[in-house]
Motif scaffolding. Structure first.
Motif, short mmCIF file in Angstrom:
data_model
loop_
_atom_site.label_atom_id
_atom_site.label_comp_id
_atom_site.label_asym_id
_atom_site.label_seq_id
_atom_site.Cartn_x
_atom_site.Cartn_y
_atom_site.Cartn_z
N VAL A 63 21.03 -20.01 -28.56
CA VAL A 63 21.20 -19.15 -27.41
C VAL A 63 20.09 -18.83 -26.91
O VAL A 63 19.32 -18.22 -27.53
N SER A 64 20.05 -18.92 -25.62
CA SER A 64 19.00 -18.21 -24.80
C SER A 64 19.50 -17.22 -23.79
O SER A 64 20.55 -17.68 -23.08
N LEU A 65 18.96 -15.93 -23.55
CA LEU A 65 19.31 -15.17 -22.68
C LEU A 65 18.46 -15.16 -21.40
O LEU A 65 16.88 -15.30 -21.71
N CYS A 66 18.70 -15.23 -20.19
CA CYS A 66 17.91 -15.74 -19.20
C CYS A 66 18.22 -14.76 -17.90
O CYS A 66 19.35 -14.84 -17.33
N LEU A 67 17.36 -14.09 -17.21
CA LEU A 67 17.63 -13.35 -16.00
C LEU A 67 17.37 -14.50 -14.95
O LEU A 67 16.63 -15.50 -15.19
N TYR A 68 17.91 -14.16 -13.64
CA TYR A 68 17.81 -15.14 -12.53
C TYR A 68 16.27 -15.26 -12.24
O TYR A 68 15.93 -16.37 -12.06
N GLU A 69 15.54 -14.50 -12.31
CA GLU A 69 13.93 -14.57 -12.25
C GLU A 69 13.47 -15.67 -13.17
O GLU A 69 12.34 -16.26 -12.59
N GLN A 70 14.17 -15.97 -13.98
CA GLN A 70 13.40 -16.82 -15.19
C GLN A 70 13.90 -18.53 -14.90
O GLN A 70 13.63 -19.31 -15.55
N GLN A 71 14.85 -18.54 -14.10
CA GLN A 71 15.32 -19.91 -13.81
C GLN A 71 14.28 -20.48 -12.70
O GLN A 71 14.17 -19.95 -11.58
N ILE A 72 14.05 -21.72 -13.10
CA ILE A 72 13.23 -22.51 -12.39
C ILE A 72 13.28 -24.26 -12.72
O ILE A 72 13.46 -24.15 -13.69
N GLU A 73 13.27 -25.06 -11.80
CA GLU A 73 13.15 -26.40 -12.24
C GLU A 73 12.01 -26.75 -12.38
O GLU A 73 11.04 -26.68 -11.99
N PHE A 74 11.94 -27.75 -13.63
CA PHE A 74 10.70 -28.30 -14.29
C PHE A 74 11.39 -29.37 -14.90
O PHE A 74 12.35 -29.67 -15.31
#
Length: 179
Positions: free
Chosen positions: A153-164
């Protein structure tokens, strides 16, 4: 397509710009989403890092795991092999600072084999929609996750979302909690 180093720098800049109180509040909200998952409820052992800002705060998760009687496991890294193992968090053995300035268990702390870890919280800097991650650049988790059978499981803030585009050796996490 930006390379991992540039993405890492950009996301870390964004995370460092979030007010620390807001960051903590948002981290707690992510933890609350974790606590309602059946994977959390069914896990007896939890692998988790002792986070440092701007990482998602993990103190709330560790305290809840202990409150629920779960075994808390924290990573011990080995350099230059870049290998990692998880050791029981206990009150007997003092934590020590790693080469990277991160608190880790010492050598005397009991090691738990990866097949005994039910739930592993995998830190990351950036995440894509397919649950792949860009870590902090050491490759420790990439190596550890090979052959890991528990839930990740990973916890992710919206600021960490990016396509790569992930690389051939990258492994996605099972569950990505966003907020």
């Amino acid at each position: 397509m930006e390379d991992k180093r540039l993405i890492r720098e950009k996301i870390l800049r964004n995370l460092n710009n979030i007010d620390k109180i807001e960051h903590r509040e948002r981290s707690i909200k992510l933890a609350e989403k974790l606590f309602i998952l059946p994977e959390w409820k069914n896990a007896n052992s939890i692998g988790i890092t002792l986070a440092r800002h701007p990482e998602i705060e993990t103190e709330t998760i560790i305290l809840q795991a202990k409150k629920e009687g779960k075994t808390v496991l924290i990573p011990k890294t080995y350099y230059p092999s870049r290998k990692m193992e998880f050791k029981k968090m206990d009150s007997v053995h003092p934590l020590i600072k790693s080469k990277f300035g991160i608190l880790e268990p010492n050598e005397l702390t009991e090691t738990v084999p990866k097949e005994k870890i039910d739930l592993l919280l995998v830190p990351g800097v950036a995440f894509n929609k397919s649950h792949f991650r860009i870590g902090f650049g050491g490759g420790f988790y990439d190596r550890f996750l090979v052959g890991f059978k528990g839930t990740t499981v990973s916890l992710c803030l919206y600021e960490q979302q990016i396509e790569f585009t992930q690389e051939s050796h990258d492994l996605p996490v099972s569950i990505l909690i966003e907020g």
